[in-house]
Design a protein around this motif. Sequence first.
Motif, PDB file in Angstrom:
ATOM      1  N   VAL A  42      -8.808 -14.417 -11.970  1.00 40.39           N
ATOM      2  CA  VAL A  42      -9.342 -14.703 -10.640  1.00 40.39           C
ATOM      3  C   VAL A  42      -8.332 -14.327  -9.563  1.00 40.39           C
ATOM      4  O   VAL A  42      -8.671 -13.745  -8.527  1.00 40.39           O
ATOM      5  N   SER A  43      -7.055 -14.657  -9.812  1.00 43.51           N
ATOM      6  CA  SER A  43      -5.997 -14.311  -8.867  1.00 43.51           C
ATOM      7  C   SER A  43      -5.900 -12.801  -8.686  1.00 43.51           C
ATOM      8  O   SER A  43      -5.767 -12.291  -7.567  1.00 43.51           O
ATOM      9  N   MET A  44      -5.979 -12.069  -9.794  1.00 46.95           N
ATOM     10  CA  MET A  44      -5.928 -10.609  -9.729  1.00 46.95           C
ATOM     11  C   MET A  44      -7.130 -10.059  -8.969  1.00 46.95           C
ATOM     12  O   MET A  44      -7.010  -9.107  -8.185  1.00 46.95           O
ATOM     13  N   LEU A  45      -8.302 -10.660  -9.220  1.00 45.84           N
ATOM     14  CA  LEU A  45      -9.512 -10.230  -8.510  1.00 45.84           C
ATOM     15  C   LEU A  45      -9.377 -10.461  -7.007  1.00 45.84           C
ATOM     16  O   LEU A  45      -9.793  -9.628  -6.195  1.00 45.84           O
ATOM     17  N   LYS A  46      -8.796 -11.635  -6.649  1.00 48.68           N
ATOM     18  CA  LYS A  46      -8.587 -11.918  -5.236  1.00 48.68           C
ATOM     19  C   LYS A  46      -7.632 -10.913  -4.598  1.00 48.68           C
ATOM     20  O   LYS A  46      -7.844 -10.448  -3.477  1.00 48.68           O
ATOM     21  N   GLN A  47      -6.562 -10.581  -5.345  1.00 50.65           N
ATOM     22  CA  GLN A  47      -5.618  -9.594  -4.829  1.00 50.65           C
ATOM     23  C   GLN A  47      -6.280  -8.237  -4.647  1.00 50.65           C
ATOM     24  O   GLN A  47      -6.074  -7.543  -3.645  1.00 50.65           O
ATOM     25  N   ARG A  48      -7.114  -7.877  -5.646  1.00 46.90           N
ATOM     26  CA  ARG A  48      -7.841  -6.607  -5.527  1.00 46.90           C
ATOM     27  C   ARG A  48      -8.800  -6.628  -4.339  1.00 46.90           C
ATOM     28  O   ARG A  48      -8.965  -5.649  -3.623  1.00 46.90           O
ATOM     29  N   GLU A  49      -9.444  -7.810  -4.143  1.00 45.98           N
ATOM     30  CA  GLU A  49     -10.387  -7.932  -3.030  1.00 45.98           C
ATOM     31  C   GLU A  49      -9.660  -7.792  -1.691  1.00 45.98           C
ATOM     32  O   GLU A  49     -10.132  -7.101  -0.780  1.00 45.98           O
ATOM     33  N   LEU A  50      -8.480  -8.450  -1.597  1.00 43.97           N
ATOM     34  CA  LEU A  50      -7.695  -8.335  -0.380  1.00 43.97           C
ATOM     35  C   LEU A  50      -7.261  -6.898  -0.130  1.00 43.97           C
ATOM     36  O   LEU A  50      -7.315  -6.390   0.992  1.00 43.97           O
ATOM     37  N   LYS A  51      -6.836  -6.231  -1.209  1.00 41.79           N
ATOM     38  CA  LYS A  51      -6.421  -4.841  -1.087  1.00 41.79           C
ATOM     39  C   LYS A  51      -7.588  -3.968  -0.663  1.00 41.79           C
ATOM     40  O   LYS A  51      -7.450  -3.069   0.175  1.00 41.79           O
ATOM     41  N   THR A  52      -8.774  -4.264  -1.248  1.00 43.38           N
ATOM     42  CA  THR A  52      -9.965  -3.500  -0.880  1.00 43.38           C
ATOM     43  C   THR A  52     -10.321  -3.714   0.576  1.00 43.38           C
ATOM     44  O   THR A  52     -10.680  -2.771   1.300  1.00 43.38           O
ATOM     45  N   LEU A  53     -10.211  -4.994   1.036  1.00 46.72           N
ATOM     46  CA  LEU A  53     -10.498  -5.291   2.437  1.00 46.72           C
ATOM     47  C   LEU A  53      -9.522  -4.572   3.358  1.00 46.72           C
ATOM     48  O   LEU A  53      -9.906  -4.074   4.422  1.00 46.72           O
ATOM     49  N   GLU A  54      -8.251  -4.513   2.968  1.00 50.91           N
ATOM     50  CA  GLU A  54      -7.254  -3.794   3.760  1.00 50.91           C
ATOM     51  C   GLU A  54      -7.584  -2.308   3.826  1.00 50.91           C
ATOM     52  O   GLU A  54      -7.478  -1.678   4.884  1.00 50.91           O
ATOM     53  N   GLU A  55      -7.989  -1.734   2.682  1.00 43.96           N
ATOM     54  CA  GLU A  55      -8.346  -0.322   2.656  1.00 43.96           C
ATOM     55  C   GLU A  55      -9.568  -0.051   3.527  1.00 43.96           C
ATOM     56  O   GLU A  55      -9.634   0.953   4.238  1.00 43.96           O
ATOM     57  N   VAL A  56     -10.548  -0.980   3.462  1.00 43.41           N
ATOM     58  CA  VAL A  56     -11.742  -0.829   4.301  1.00 43.41           C
ATOM     59  C   VAL A  56     -11.367  -0.883   5.776  1.00 43.41           C
ATOM     60  O   VAL A  56     -11.854  -0.108   6.599  1.00 43.41           O
ATOM     61  N   SER A  57     -10.464  -1.838   6.123  1.00 43.79           N
ATOM     62  CA  SER A  57     -10.012  -1.954   7.509  1.00 43.79           C
ATOM     63  C   SER A  57      -9.304  -0.682   7.966  1.00 43.79           C
ATOM     64  O   SER A  57      -9.525  -0.196   9.081  1.00 43.79           O
ATOM     65  N   MET A  58      -8.463  -0.119   7.083  1.00 41.26           N
ATOM     66  CA  MET A  58      -7.759   1.122   7.421  1.00 41.26           C
ATOM     67  C   MET A  58      -8.739   2.272   7.589  1.00 41.26           C
ATOM     68  O   MET A  58      -8.600   3.103   8.490  1.00 41.26           O
ATOM     69  N   LEU A  59      -9.752   2.311   6.721  1.00 40.94           N
ATOM     70  CA  LEU A  59     -10.764   3.365   6.837  1.00 40.94           C
ATOM     71  C   LEU A  59     -11.537   3.240   8.146  1.00 40.94           C
ATOM     72  O   LEU A  59     -11.861   4.247   8.788  1.00 40.94           O
ATOM     73  N   LYS A  60     -11.848   1.991   8.529  1.00 36.46           N
ATOM     74  CA  LYS A  60     -12.550   1.773   9.792  1.00 36.46           C
ATOM     75  C   LYS A  60     -11.711   2.241  10.964  1.00 36.46           C
ATOM     76  O   LYS A  60     -12.209   2.867  11.911  1.00 36.46           O
ATOM     77  N   GLN A  61     -10.397   1.922  10.931  1.00 32.87           N
ATOM     78  CA  GLN A  61      -9.502   2.360  11.988  1.00 32.87           C
ATOM     79  C   GLN A  61      -9.420   3.874  12.050  1.00 32.87           C
ATOM     80  O   GLN A  61      -9.434   4.476  13.126  1.00 32.87           O
ATOM     81  N   SER A  62      -9.332   4.507  10.867  1.00 33.33           N
ATOM     82  CA  SER A  62      -9.276   5.969  10.816  1.00 33.33           C
ATOM     83  C   SER A  62     -10.554   6.574  11.371  1.00 33.33           C
ATOM     84  O   SER A  62     -10.528   7.559  12.110  1.00 33.33           O
ATOM     85  N   LEU A  63     -11.702   5.966  11.002  1.00 35.41           N
ATOM     86  CA  LEU A  63     -12.982   6.457  11.489  1.00 35.41           C
ATOM     87  C   LEU A  63     -13.074   6.305  12.998  1.00 35.41           C
ATOM     88  O   LEU A  63     -13.548   7.206  13.697  1.00 35.41           O
ATOM     89  N   LYS A  64     -12.587   5.168  13.517  1.00 33.58           N
ATOM     90  CA  LYS A  64     -12.610   4.928  14.949  1.00 33.58           C
ATOM     91  C   LYS A  64     -11.743   5.950  15.679  1.00 33.58           C
ATOM     92  O   LYS A  64     -12.127   6.488  16.714  1.00 33.58           O
ATOM     93  N   SER A  65     -10.532   6.201  15.116  1.00 35.88           N
ATOM     94  CA  SER A  65      -9.637   7.186  15.719  1.00 35.88           C
ATOM     95  C   SER A  65     -10.256   8.570  15.697  1.00 35.88           C
ATOM     96  O   SER A  65     -10.164   9.334  16.663  1.00 35.88           O
TER      97      SER A  65
END
Length: 226
Positions: A42-65
């Motif tokens: 579960v801890s690993m899944l949460k870490q993966r989820e956080l990492k995925t959310l960070e990647e999504v946020s970065m992709l959104k920023q890149s798309l916005k730029s």
Amino acid sequence: MSLSFGVCIALEMALFVFANDSSVNSQNIAILQKLKTLEVEVSMLKQRELKTLEEVSMLKQSLKSCQSGCNESSKSNTETRERRIVPQGQESQVAFHAHLSNNVQNLGLHQAIHFDKVLLNEGNGYSVHAGEFVAPVSGLYVFAWTISSGEHTCLKYDVVKNSAILAYYVSDAHDHDDWAVSSGTAVTRMNLGDRVWIRVSDYLPCSHIVYGAGLGTSSFAGYLLH
């Protein structure tokens, strides 16, 4: 030594309970280990989820730029197209148009003609007091003019940029009973602060009168091409 039947039964029950307790303990240990494994997963899944959310946020920023850059590029292209139709400066549109409201007499040699009626002065480049246009921004400029002479008069004039003559013209009605009109156009590259004006060139045998009222008027105009 023989044990009584009751004692034997008691021992057997004790052994049974001990055996059951041992089995329960083993099961509990197994369950605890499984729980720990699940917690780790579960801890690993949460870490993966956080990492995925960070990647999504970065992709959104890149798309916005990217969208912002594309919009700026599109805007720049639009402005470039507009500059080919409507003259635009770096900060504002630059264009002027002025004409004489009255006849001007007694002009001296190399005296500037002050076109006093300003119809347009985008960018504030034209000065009525100096009778000249001063480039507010650098670029390629177009200038146009019309000089009118009344009957039996003529005017020789220069279109001057800084200290260089761009054009030399004459408006000649010296020997006939009609008006004469002289018009021209010049295209030149200007740096910030460069000046353009129209002046009397020489007046022999011409008079030194420029007409702004009557059958025709005299005008001076210009704009930034790009």
